[in-house]
Scaffold this active site. Structure first.
Site, short mmCIF file in Angstrom:
data_model
loop_
_atom_site.label_atom_id
_atom_site.label_comp_id
_atom_site.label_asym_id
_atom_site.label_seq_id
_atom_site.Cartn_x
_atom_site.Cartn_y
_atom_site.Cartn_z
N GLY A 12 7.78 -68.76 -79.82
CA GLY A 12 8.01 -70.01 -80.55
C GLY A 12 6.70 -70.60 -81.03
CB SER A 13 5.92 -73.90 -82.36
OG SER A 13 6.34 -74.82 -81.35
CE LYS A 15 17.55 -73.33 -75.30
NZ LYS A 15 17.14 -73.76 -76.66
CD GLU A 19 4.23 -69.25 -87.63
OE1 GLU A 19 4.65 -68.09 -87.53
OE2 GLU A 19 4.25 -70.06 -86.68
CB VAL A 28 7.73 -75.37 -78.10
CG1 VAL A 28 8.77 -75.10 -77.01
CG2 VAL A 28 8.29 -76.34 -79.12
N GLY A 29 5.07 -74.01 -76.80
CA GLY A 29 4.49 -73.10 -75.82
C GLY A 29 3.67 -73.83 -74.78
CB CYS A 63 6.39 -64.14 -85.43
SG CYS A 63 6.82 -62.55 -84.73
CD GLU A 87 5.10 -63.88 -81.09
OE1 GLU A 87 4.42 -64.71 -81.75
OE2 GLU A 87 6.23 -63.50 -81.44
#
Length: 380
Positions: free
Chosen positions: A68-69, A14, A220, A72-73, A124, A90
């Protein structure tokens, strides 16, 4: 994806809603490759959409790898917990490049430029913090600023340029500008860039006199902002790097390899490169992943391959004609001799056990202070 396929799984990806075209194009390449190798192209598929699409994927797979962030993780992990689906996270990075006073600046400066500005800083494992020794600080800053001012920027579809657009545009650029403004307000110096061009482009930017407590040293950026931090000795550099909540990767530059390795071993990161940047990613035999809020577990390498397998213990009789049987003395119904046998076996294996102390009534004493120490004999 490669680890999943090599481990015998099918793969569903996705992608971000900002990269739907890329996913469709990439899927066609992978499927064609599978078809030519004699495998079903349906082993790989990509889906596009928004949050509800991601939620559907989370609830219908055997294992998840999320890139992702951190925010959201955490949502992904919480949703996966409903079905106890294992997760690899990650969650971005704030990778440092520690540049010692004996580093080869002719090697370092091009790496710093590439490590920070490639993909317009949307990487990243990009070098988001340039932690440089005070003796070579001014030399590095002067040359970096000179080169940054010569960089071109524009749409890659229209011309050859050094930097392109921000993938997430309106969603990302205001955040970058806020970080830059807050950091300057906190005492950092803006040497170039630092002002929004439009909804799609943010200029290459250089900030110096940045300290670990400033916003841009802790969050970040994921954009073309080169952050320079100065240190006096190795201990201070290590402390600067480890003060950040992220811990994905990093680099150490020094002509003294043992010195660089000594620094590297004390950095709280999941990956490290000596006198290079991001090269570990090209070595697919190495695991990829971070620590702290950069996530946990690994993909790629042996660890990533095994992570896509179900490790199962299995036993069988090795000698033909020899069967595993329960000794008669231990078969049900249990006899008194079975208890004697097990007591002796326990003493042989673990050593002589002290006799249990009981009260006159046969129960354990009410207070442990009444217990007297007994010698326990063990096998040598």
């Amino acid at each position: 994806m490669i680890s999943a396929l090599f481990a015998g799984n099918a793969f569903v990806g996705k992608v971000s809603e900002y990269s739907s075209y890329y996913a469709t194009y990439y899927e066609s390449i992978v499927r064609d490759g599978l078809r030519q190798l004699g495998y079903s192209p349906d082993l790989v598929s990509f889906v596009t959409g928004f949050a509800e699409t991601g939620e559907a994927v989370v609830s219908s797979v055997d294992k998840l790898t999320f890139i992702g962030s951190p925010g959201v993780g955490k949502i992904i992990m919480r949703n996966a917990s409903a079905t106890l689906t294992p997760v690899v996270l990650e969650l971005g990075g704030k990778d440092p490049a520690i540049i010692c006073d004996d580093a080869d600046m002719h090697q370092v400066i091009p790496i710093v430029m590439r490590g920070n500005f490639q993909n317009c800083g949307q990487n990243c494992v990009g070098l988001e913090r340039i932690v440089v020794h005070e003796k070579v600080h001014d030399q590095l800053v002067a040359e970096v600023v000179r080169q940054v001012k010569t960089l071109s920027q524009g749409a890659a579809s229209q011309k050859v340029c050094d930097l392109g657009a921000m993938t997430m545009g309106k969603a990302a650029i205001p955040k970058i500008q806020q970080l830059v403004d807050e950091t300057v307000k906190a005492g950092a110096t803006l040497l170039c860039g630092g002002k929004i061009i439009d909804d799609h482009f943010y200029p290459p930017t250089v900030l110096v006199n940045v300290t670990p407590s400033m916003p841009i040293a802790q969050e970040e950026v994921f954009g073309p902002v080169l952050v320079v931090m100065k240190f006096k000795d190795d201990e201070e550099a290590i402390a600067m790097v480890n003060s950040c909540p992220y811990g994905l990767g990093g680099s150490v530059f020094s002509a003294d390899i043992p010195r660089a390795q000594g620094i590297a071993t004390r950095l709280r990161t999941g990956m490290i490169n000596i006198n290079d940047f991001g090269i570990n990613y090209l070595c697919q035999s190495l695991p990829f992943g971070g620590v702290k809020i950069s996530g946990f577990d690994r993909f790629a390498g042996r660890e990533g391959l095994r992570g896509n397998c179900v490790v199962r213990a299995s036993t069988t009789d090795r000698i033909p004609g020899v069967k595993t049987e329960v000794p008669p003395i231990l078969q049900y119904p249990i006899s008194n001799s079975a208890f004697t046998f097990m007591e002796n076996l326990t003493q042989v294996i673990y050593g002589r056990l002290p006799n249990m102390i009981t009260s006159p009534s046969g129960s354990l004493p009410s207070s442990p202070t009444n217990l007297k120490p007994h010698k326990c004999h063990h096998r040598p």
